[in-house]
Design a protein around this motif. Structure first.
Motif, mmCIF file in Angstrom:
data_model
loop_
_atom_site.group_PDB
_atom_site.id
_atom_site.type_symbol
_atom_site.label_atom_id
_atom_site.label_comp_id
_atom_site.label_asym_id
_atom_site.label_seq_id
_atom_site.Cartn_x
_atom_site.Cartn_y
_atom_site.Cartn_z
ATOM 1 N N GLY A 195 1.074 -1.018 -0.114
ATOM 2 C CA GLY A 195 0.095 -0.117 0.007
ATOM 3 C C GLY A 195 0.817 1.271 -0.083
ATOM 4 N N THR A 196 0.325 2.398 -0.075
ATOM 5 C CA THR A 196 0.892 3.668 -0.040
ATOM 6 C C THR A 196 0.513 4.583 1.160
ATOM 7 N N VAL A 197 1.051 5.247 1.944
ATOM 8 C CA VAL A 197 0.688 5.874 2.940
ATOM 9 C C VAL A 197 0.169 7.365 2.521
ATOM 10 N N LEU A 198 -0.831 7.767 2.837
ATOM 11 C CA LEU A 198 -1.643 8.869 2.357
ATOM 12 C C LEU A 198 -1.176 9.952 3.705
ATOM 13 N N GLN A 199 -1.389 9.545 4.796
ATOM 14 C CA GLN A 199 -1.114 10.757 5.733
ATOM 15 C C GLN A 199 -0.751 10.363 7.154
ATOM 16 N N ASN A 200 0.037 10.894 7.828
ATOM 17 C CA ASN A 200 -0.055 10.652 9.249
ATOM 18 C C ASN A 200 -0.802 11.650 9.935
ATOM 19 N N GLY A 201 -1.240 11.243 11.016
ATOM 20 C CA GLY A 201 -2.291 12.490 11.945
ATOM 21 C C GLY A 201 -2.320 11.932 13.246
ATOM 22 N N LYS A 202 -3.696 12.829 13.784
ATOM 23 C CA LYS A 202 -4.197 12.465 15.104
ATOM 24 C C LYS A 202 -5.848 12.287 14.926
ATOM 25 N N GLY A 203 -6.194 11.338 15.612
ATOM 26 C CA GLY A 203 -7.613 11.230 15.431
ATOM 27 C C GLY A 203 -8.528 12.361 16.429
ATOM 28 N N LYS A 204 -9.707 12.082 16.617
ATOM 29 C CA LYS A 204 -10.533 12.940 17.530
ATOM 30 C C LYS A 204 -10.251 12.736 18.716
ATOM 31 N N LYS A 205 -10.335 13.938 19.659
ATOM 32 C CA LYS A 205 -10.263 14.042 20.872
ATOM 33 C C LYS A 205 -11.255 13.182 21.811
ATOM 34 N N VAL A 206 -10.679 12.152 22.545
ATOM 35 C CA VAL A 206 -11.493 11.509 23.548
ATOM 36 C C VAL A 206 -11.169 12.105 24.936
ATOM 37 N N ILE A 207 -12.257 12.317 25.639
ATOM 38 C CA ILE A 207 -12.529 12.949 27.105
ATOM 39 C C ILE A 207 -12.502 11.630 28.110
ATOM 40 N N VAL A 208 -11.358 11.800 28.968
ATOM 41 C CA VAL A 208 -11.438 10.812 29.960
ATOM 42 C C VAL A 208 -11.630 11.630 31.278
ATOM 43 N N TYR A 209 -12.856 11.327 31.923
ATOM 44 C CA TYR A 209 -13.255 12.094 33.159
ATOM 45 C C TYR A 209 -13.331 11.433 34.455
ATOM 46 N N ARG A 210 -12.597 11.660 35.252
ATOM 47 C CA ARG A 210 -12.558 10.866 36.760
ATOM 48 C C ARG A 210 -13.369 11.597 37.658
ATOM 49 N N TYR A 211 -14.338 10.937 38.573
ATOM 50 C CA TYR A 211 -14.870 11.492 39.560
ATOM 51 C C TYR A 211 -15.436 10.818 40.737
ATOM 52 N N LYS A 212 -15.306 11.498 41.675
ATOM 53 C CA LYS A 212 -15.510 10.612 42.894
ATOM 54 C C LYS A 212 -16.496 11.389 43.886
#
Length: 101
Positions: A60-77
């Motif tokens: 195959g051919t590499v089209l792009q390198n990038g970052k995915g959508k932001k995932v929010i990690v929320y911790r709460y007690k």
């Protein structure tokens, strides 16, 4: 014709012309890449590897390198006032499948 390949510990079912996002690879954009770990190959007759199919490659051919959508990690007690917000963007490499053989 399709194949099942392994990249980054994950399995992908690919056909010629498909565009897939795999875990980040240290390859520049526009470069050619070859996947040697082919678990299954269907080219009219089904070939299943033990664990991989001999002499089978997917290029195959590499089209792009990038970052995915932001995932929010929320911790709460509750009742203690503790909360922590953190974000994560997974790195990826987008590959266009050229040839299965």
């Amino acid at each position: 014709m399709y194949a099942v390949i392994v990249s980054g510990g994950k399995q992908y079912k690919v056909s010629e012309g498909d565009v897939i996002r795999v875990e980040k690879l240290e390859v520049e954009e526009g470069a050619k890449i070859t996947f040697d770990q082919v678990l299954l190959l269907n080219d009219g007759s089904l070939k299943i590897g033990t664990p991989t199919v001999a002499n089978a490659k997917v290029s195959g051919t590499v089209l792009q390198n990038g970052k995915g959508k932001k995932v929010i990690v929320y911790r709460y007690k509750r009742k203690s006032g503790y909360h922590k917000k953190n974000g994560h963007r997974q790195l990826f490499t987008e590959v266009k499948i050229d040839k299965i053989g």
